[in-house]
Write a protein that holds these residues in place. Structure first.
Motif, PDB file in Angstrom:
ATOM      1  N   PHE A 180      21.036   2.650   5.842  1.00  0.00           N
ATOM      2  CA  PHE A 180      20.640   3.588   6.890  1.00  0.00           C
ATOM      3  C   PHE A 180      21.716   4.635   7.027  1.00  0.00           C
ATOM      4  CE2 PHE A 180      22.766   0.165   9.315  1.00  0.00           C
ATOM      5  CZ  PHE A 180      23.673   0.890  10.051  1.00  0.00           C
ATOM      6  N   LYS A 181      21.398   5.702   7.755  1.00  0.00           N
ATOM      7  CA  LYS A 181      22.360   6.796   7.889  1.00  0.00           C
ATOM      8  C   LYS A 181      23.314   6.495   9.030  1.00  0.00           C
ATOM      9  CE  LYS A 181      20.485   9.919   5.000  1.00  0.00           C
ATOM     10  NZ  LYS A 181      20.613   9.124   3.747  1.00  0.00           N
ATOM     11  N   GLY A 201      26.602   7.796  11.565  1.00  0.00           N
ATOM     12  CA  GLY A 201      26.693   8.935  12.465  1.00  0.00           C
ATOM     13  C   GLY A 201      26.974  10.264  11.796  1.00  0.00           C
ATOM     14  N   GLU A 220      35.178   5.365  25.198  1.00  0.00           N
ATOM     15  CA  GLU A 220      34.408   5.513  23.964  1.00  0.00           C
ATOM     16  C   GLU A 220      32.965   5.076  24.140  1.00  0.00           C
ATOM     17  OE1 GLU A 220      35.679   6.682  21.008  1.00  0.00           O
ATOM     18  OE2 GLU A 220      33.726   6.507  20.044  1.00  0.00           O
ATOM     19  N   TYR A 226      30.239   0.032  16.938  1.00  0.00           N
ATOM     20  CA  TYR A 226      29.402   0.109  15.730  1.00  0.00           C
ATOM     21  C   TYR A 226      29.293   1.525  15.186  1.00  0.00           C
ATOM     22  CZ  TYR A 226      26.003  -1.754  12.493  1.00  0.00           C
ATOM     23  OH  TYR A 226      25.372  -2.175  11.350  1.00  0.00           O
ATOM     24  N   HIS A 227      29.269   2.511  16.096  1.00  0.00           N
ATOM     25  CA  HIS A 227      29.171   3.896  15.647  1.00  0.00           C
ATOM     26  C   HIS A 227      30.444   4.338  14.944  1.00  0.00           C
ATOM     27  CE1 HIS A 227      31.105   3.790  19.508  1.00  0.00           C
ATOM     28  NE2 HIS A 227      31.515   5.030  19.395  1.00  0.00           N
ATOM     29  N   THR A 265      30.791   2.049  11.311  1.00  0.00           N
ATOM     30  CA  THR A 265      29.873   2.486  10.256  1.00  0.00           C
ATOM     31  C   THR A 265      30.313   3.813   9.666  1.00  0.00           C
ATOM     32  OG1 THR A 265      28.493   3.375  12.013  1.00  0.00           O
ATOM     33  CG2 THR A 265      27.813   1.289  11.071  1.00  0.00           C
ATOM     34  N   ARG A 266      31.152   4.555  10.395  1.00  0.00           N
ATOM     35  CA  ARG A 266      31.684   5.808   9.834  1.00  0.00           C
ATOM     36  C   ARG A 266      33.020   5.607   9.139  1.00  0.00           C
ATOM     37  NH1 ARG A 266      30.063  10.167  14.552  1.00  0.00           N
ATOM     38  NH2 ARG A 266      28.796   8.609  15.549  1.00  0.00           N
ATOM     39  N   GLU A 287      20.581   1.700  13.134  1.00  0.00           N
ATOM     40  CA  GLU A 287      20.804   3.123  12.911  1.00  0.00           C
ATOM     41  C   GLU A 287      20.981   3.848  14.238  1.00  0.00           C
ATOM     42  OE1 GLU A 287      18.708   4.916   9.795  1.00  0.00           O
ATOM     43  OE2 GLU A 287      18.643   6.882  10.737  1.00  0.00           O
ATOM     44  N   GLU A 288      20.155   3.496  15.215  1.00  0.00           N
ATOM     45  CA  GLU A 288      20.268   4.159  16.517  1.00  0.00           C
ATOM     46  C   GLU A 288      21.645   3.961  17.131  1.00  0.00           C
ATOM     47  OE1 GLU A 288      15.643   3.281  17.470  1.00  0.00           O
ATOM     48  OE2 GLU A 288      17.088   2.758  19.025  1.00  0.00           O
ATOM     49  N   LEU A 289      22.125   2.725  17.066  1.00  0.00           N
ATOM     50  CA  LEU A 289      23.426   2.455  17.672  1.00  0.00           C
ATOM     51  C   LEU A 289      24.537   3.148  16.906  1.00  0.00           C
ATOM     52  CD1 LEU A 289      22.820  -1.266  18.515  1.00  0.00           C
ATOM     53  CD2 LEU A 289      23.340   0.524  20.149  1.00  0.00           C
ATOM     54  N   ALA A 290      24.333   3.320  15.615  1.00  0.00           N
ATOM     55  CA  ALA A 290      25.369   3.972  14.813  1.00  0.00           C
ATOM     56  C   ALA A 290      25.463   5.460  15.112  1.00  0.00           C
ATOM     57  CB  ALA A 290      25.084   3.753  13.326  1.00  0.00           C
ATOM     58  N   GLN A 291      24.475   6.012  15.799  1.00  0.00           N
ATOM     59  CA  GLN A 291      24.489   7.447  16.074  1.00  0.00           C
ATOM     60  C   GLN A 291      25.297   7.829  17.304  1.00  0.00           C
ATOM     61  OE1 GLN A 291      23.211   9.227  13.684  1.00  0.00           O
ATOM     62  NE2 GLN A 291      22.587   7.259  12.826  1.00  0.00           N
ATOM     63  N   HIS A 292      25.718   6.835  18.069  1.00  0.00           N
ATOM     64  CA  HIS A 292      26.465   7.123  19.293  1.00  0.00           C
ATOM     65  C   HIS A 292      27.597   8.107  19.003  1.00  0.00           C
ATOM     66  CE1 HIS A 292      27.569   5.914  23.383  1.00  0.00           C
ATOM     67  NE2 HIS A 292      28.818   6.081  22.996  1.00  0.00           N
ATOM     68  N   LYS A 293      27.847   8.999  19.944  1.00  0.00           N
ATOM     69  CA  LYS A 293      28.846  10.023  19.651  1.00  0.00           C
ATOM     70  C   LYS A 293      30.265   9.484  19.782  1.00  0.00           C
ATOM     71  CE  LYS A 293      29.699  12.191  24.102  1.00  0.00           C
ATOM     72  NZ  LYS A 293      29.629  10.953  24.830  1.00  0.00           N
ATOM     73  N   LEU A 294      31.170  10.088  19.024  1.00  0.00           N
ATOM     74  CA  LEU A 294      32.568   9.662  19.056  1.00  0.00           C
ATOM     75  C   LEU A 294      33.273  10.301  20.233  1.00  0.00           C
ATOM     76  CD1 LEU A 294      33.711   9.991  15.344  1.00  0.00           C
ATOM     77  CD2 LEU A 294      32.978   7.949  16.553  1.00  0.00           C
TER      78      LEU A 294
END
Lengths: 271, 157, 422
Positions: free
Chosen positions: A40-41, A43, A77, A205-206, A209-210, B45-52
């Motif tokens: 999956f993609k 952030g 955060e 997690y965000h 994953t980055r 994926e949704e959780l991974a999009q959280h902003k830094l």
């Protein structure tokens, strides 16, 4: 959006999972997991494969100075409420008094406190210094249990163990029954007052994953928190050094949760 | 033998109820549910999009090369820039407009104040006994064992 | 800096004593979760009492049979409401049925509930009532008539054979119903008993304690409702029926109290790590609800009252004193006992649900449950949700338990000594 490479067995499993009202949640074994891929993609729009990682955080109590930077960073955060009632990570200050010889015990009373979770740092213990037998700080966070009681009891599958080692809450799916909060032996979960769902440490997690460290690890000044990827351990990765050299323990081992968060230098009084 | 009418009716009702349950189930189960386990795989994926909020230390090197060099020569090298300066993601994105805090002595004491709970290896001071004044008058925060030079201290506002 | 810290340290919440994990300072499961096991317990208990009539042929209970079933139904319909209102996202509750997580005891709720409602209670009532629905449907005008006719599901056959089938079926369903009622409530106990994180809850005896206290409370409720109904209708109370219910109540209460006593005895004797805090909890924060209300008022006192009264019914006693206790006195005592037991079991649910959250899982301190008056989890809501099943029951009684039962309703004669005829 995402590409899934599934082999036939998996497809079958998926079908069974969707159709069967009585199907038990498929728990993949390590060997099966090694074969799987699910992209999956992250952030920043890169592909991320949760089966290619196994994140882990371990803690060296001897290095914790109780500055509370981690608590601050975590709250900032992850949009954790700023009140002193909700924490994804917090720091406890243990002070064990000297025993009165007459009692025949090794040590006296244990005083634990965590003013505002350690958000503002810690004052010296209230016990006068000459009465202190030993005193130390213990950072607490989700113990990333191998047999996580919280995801076991979730009635709808809104909290789960990810293939890469985190235990997450699906905020869009959680119905807010609070069962997981009760089931967590470590007090690491809370009901988010605005979201009205359960909430907990996501290992950032965000961030992971980055390719970044979790916020608490990022700001820890003494490397009391060590974070790494078990599937990609370099030869002198601090995590490897920790696992290979430290005699570490987990919290409440008698509950059989098998926490993956290990503590080096854990005192018996820590619960 | 003839099936009693009660049973026939109840069977019809049962079939209708059970049938509508399965229809509802197929409609209401989220699309990615069960792909990875008993949960919505899309949640990852949704959780991974959280902003830094915290940019991470390595970001700072690009623009603050000088401080970076000094920093890693000193005793504070294990610290994170953002521990003292606060979350810096917005600053990294827009350094001209998003300014960071310059921490005061209270931040130093947060880490350095004498406290019996702190491990022995760690350097602590008793602020009552240590020298008077703001810490950065005598310590360069980025290399704390060094004394700041006079003009350097005054150029920092 | 130091000042800042000391301020926060001082402000560490007055309702906390000792150390609790920060996230535990708020009690997550509120009074609504106290009501939920209470109400389901009443359901299960009332049903089991009713089943005594069908399966165990305790014919003296016949006058209260339908009342028991309707009570069970009314409370069953009220049971999910506290749970629903307590959810952070009530609109997502359907998920528990769509994607039930099989390792979660709570996921079973929807299924156990549906099973119990549709397969047990409604079916049982349907078979029991079908003849009446057909008859009433023929004579009642207006929407009520329509309702009765719809409830027949179109099966209007009143032949001897069909009615016999109804009777047999209802028996079979009662037989299925007993384990189901036990399942329904045992599973509620398991919700708590399976939480190994909580030393007060995580206990094999929990489902059993829950079932037993459920039976106790259900019987007490039926006794209570039966007396209230007779009083409202100015009907004479069937003493044989009352005595039987009182016997059942006494027996159930005795077993329940014994098992719960055993639980505490075992805990205290084993004296595991958690015992220190549990003891402190019992004599401290829970003193009023556990020791006073649950143990003394809710168990000991009714046991003594009922025990003494039932003793007076034995031939030995009658022989000695030439008379049993007067029915008036007995009625008063039964009524009082049933109310006490109902309060005691409510206190027991409180002690488990709230008590289990008052102490920290670090076993080092206590928090306080601060209940608000309004709000969707406050006193007001709790009272409304507790009264709701009674309102529902009143409606059911109006519709399905008319004052003058149609021919064949078999009101039993008075003064027949109630023996469990086999």
């Amino acid at each position: 959006m995402k590409q899934t490479k599934t082999n036939r067995r998996e497809a079958l499993k998926k079908l069974a999972g969707l159709a069967g009202a009585v199907a038990v949640a498929p728990k993949t074994t390590g060997a099966e997991e090694a074969l799987r891929r699910y992209l999956f993609k992250n952030g920043v729009g890169e592909d991320y494969d949760p089966f290619d990682h196994k994140w882990l955080m371990v803690i060296d109590i001897e290095r914790c100075i109780g500055c509370g930077m981690c608590v601050r960073a975590c709250k900032a955060e992850n949009e954790v409420p700023r009140d002193p009632l909700h924490f994804r990570t917090w720091v406890e200050q243990y002070t064990i008094k000297k025993a009165d010889v007459a009692t025949g015990r090794i040590e006296g009373e244990t005083i634990v406190r965590s003013p505002n979770g350690g958000y503002d740092g810690f004052p010296p213990p209230e016990v006068p210094e000459e009465e202190i037998l030993r005193s130390f700080f213990v950072p607490k966070l989700c113990n990333l249990c191998h047999h996580s009681p919280c995801s076991q009891v979730c009635p709808v599958g809104a909290t789960f163990d990810t293939p890469d080692g985190a235990v997450l809450v699906d905020y869009e799916y959680c119905m807010g029954c609070g069962f997981c909060v009760q089931a967590c032996p470590y007090g690491c979960r809370y009901m988010h007052p605005e979201r009205h769902t359960a909430d907990k440490c996501t290992l950032c997690y965000h961030r992971i994953t980055r390719g970044l460290k979790p916020a608490c690890v990022e700001v820890c000044p003494t490397q009391a928190r060590i974070f790494g990827d078990l599937k990609h351990l370099g030869p002198d990765d601090p995590l490897r050094t920790f696992i290979e050299t430290k005699k570490a323990q987990s919290l409440k081992p008698h509950l059989g949760t098998e926490p993956r968060v290990l503590y080096a230098g854990l005192d018996k009084e820590v619960r | 033998m003839k099936v009693p009418p009660q049973i026939v009716r109840l069977l019809i009702v049962t079939v209708v109820l059970v049938g509508s349950y399965f229809v509802a189930k197929s409609l209401l189960t989220p699309p990615t549910f069960g792909e990875l386990g008993w949960y919505r795989a899309a949640a990852l994926e949704e959780l991974a999009q959280h902003k830094l909020t915290y940019a991470g230390k390595q970001e700072c090197e690009v623009c603050h090369d000088d401080i970076w060099q000094m920093f890693h020569a000193g005793k504070h090298q294990t610290l994170s820039c953002e521990g003292c300066h606060g979350p810096a993601m917005r600053h990294v994105d827009d350094p001209e407009n998003e300014h960071l805090l310059k921490p005061g002595s209270d931040q130093c004491l947060r880490c350095h104040q004498q406290n019996p709970s702190r491990p022995d290896w760690y350097t602590q001071i008793d602020p009552e006994e240590h020298l008077e004044g703001e810490c950065i008058e005598c310590h360069i925060p980025h290399n704390p064992t060094e004394m700041p030079e006079e003009e350097e201290a005054s150029s920092e506002q | 800096m130091t000042n800042e810290v000391l301020q926060t340290a001082a402000q560490t919440l007055p309702h906390v004593s000792g150390y609790v994990y920060p996230n535990e300072q708020n009690v997550v499961w509120s009074v609504l979760i106290v009501l939920y096991p209470y109400i389901t317990g009443l359901v299960a208990g009332a049903f089991i009492l009713a089943s005594l009539v069908r399966v165990f042929r305790v014919t003296s209970l016949e006058p209260a049979y339908r009342l028991c079933l309707l009570t069970s139904l009314a409370f069953l319909l009220g049971a999910p409401l506290p749970l629903l209102f307590h959810l952070g996202h009530p609109e997502r509750c359907y998920e528990a049925m769509m994607t039930p997580h099989m390792t979660s005891p709570m996921a079973m709720f929807g299924f156990v509930y549906a099973w119990y409602l549709m397969v047990v209670l409604l079916l049982e009532l349907w078979f029991d009532y079908r003849r009446d629905f057909v008859k009433w449907g023929r004579v009642t005008p207006g929407w009520k008539g329509w309702m009765y006719r719809i409830f027949t599901l179109g099966v209007t056959d009143l032949s001897e054979k069909a009615l016999h089938f109804d009777h047999q079926a209802s028996k079979v369903i009662t037989v299925i119903g007993i384990p189901s009622a036990i399942l329904l409530h045992g599973y509620v106990g398991f919700i708590f008993g399976s939480i190994k994180a909580n030393p007060l809850w995580g206990n094999v005896l929990m489902p059993i304690i829950f079932i037993l206290s459920a039976i106790v409370s259900g019987v007490a409720l039926c006794l209570f409702m039966y007396m209230v109904l007779c009083w409202i209708r100015r009907q004479p109370v069937d003493m044989a029926c009352l005595d039987s219910m009182a016997r059942a109540l006494f027996a159930a209460l005795l077993v329940a109290a014994a098992v719960e006593g055993l639980d505490w005895f075992h805990r205290i004797y084993e004296a595991e790590e958690s015992i220190a805090i549990l003891k402190q909890l019992a004599v401290g924060k829970l003193f009023n609800t556990l020791i006073i209300t649950q143990a003394i008022l809710g168990a000991l006192l009714p046991l003594l009252l009922l025990g003494f009264t039932l003793l007076s019914l034995t031939s030995f006693f009658r022989h000695r004193f030439a008379h049993e206790l007067f029915p008036v006195v007995r009625r008063r005592i039964y009524f009082l006992s049933s109310v006490l037991v109902l309060i005691g079991v409510l206190a027991m649910r409180w002690n488990v649900v709230i008590g289990g959250q008052l102490f920290s899982k670090s076993l080092r301190g206590f928090t306080t449950y601060m209940m608000e008056l309004g709000g969707h989890e406050g006193w007001g809501m709790a009272v409304v949700l507790l009264i709701f099943p009674f309102v529902l029951l009143a409606v059911f009684i109006r519709l399905f338990l008319p004052e003058k039962p149609p021919a064949g309703g078999a009101p039993t004669e008075q003064s027949r000594p109630a023996e469990a005829a086999a």
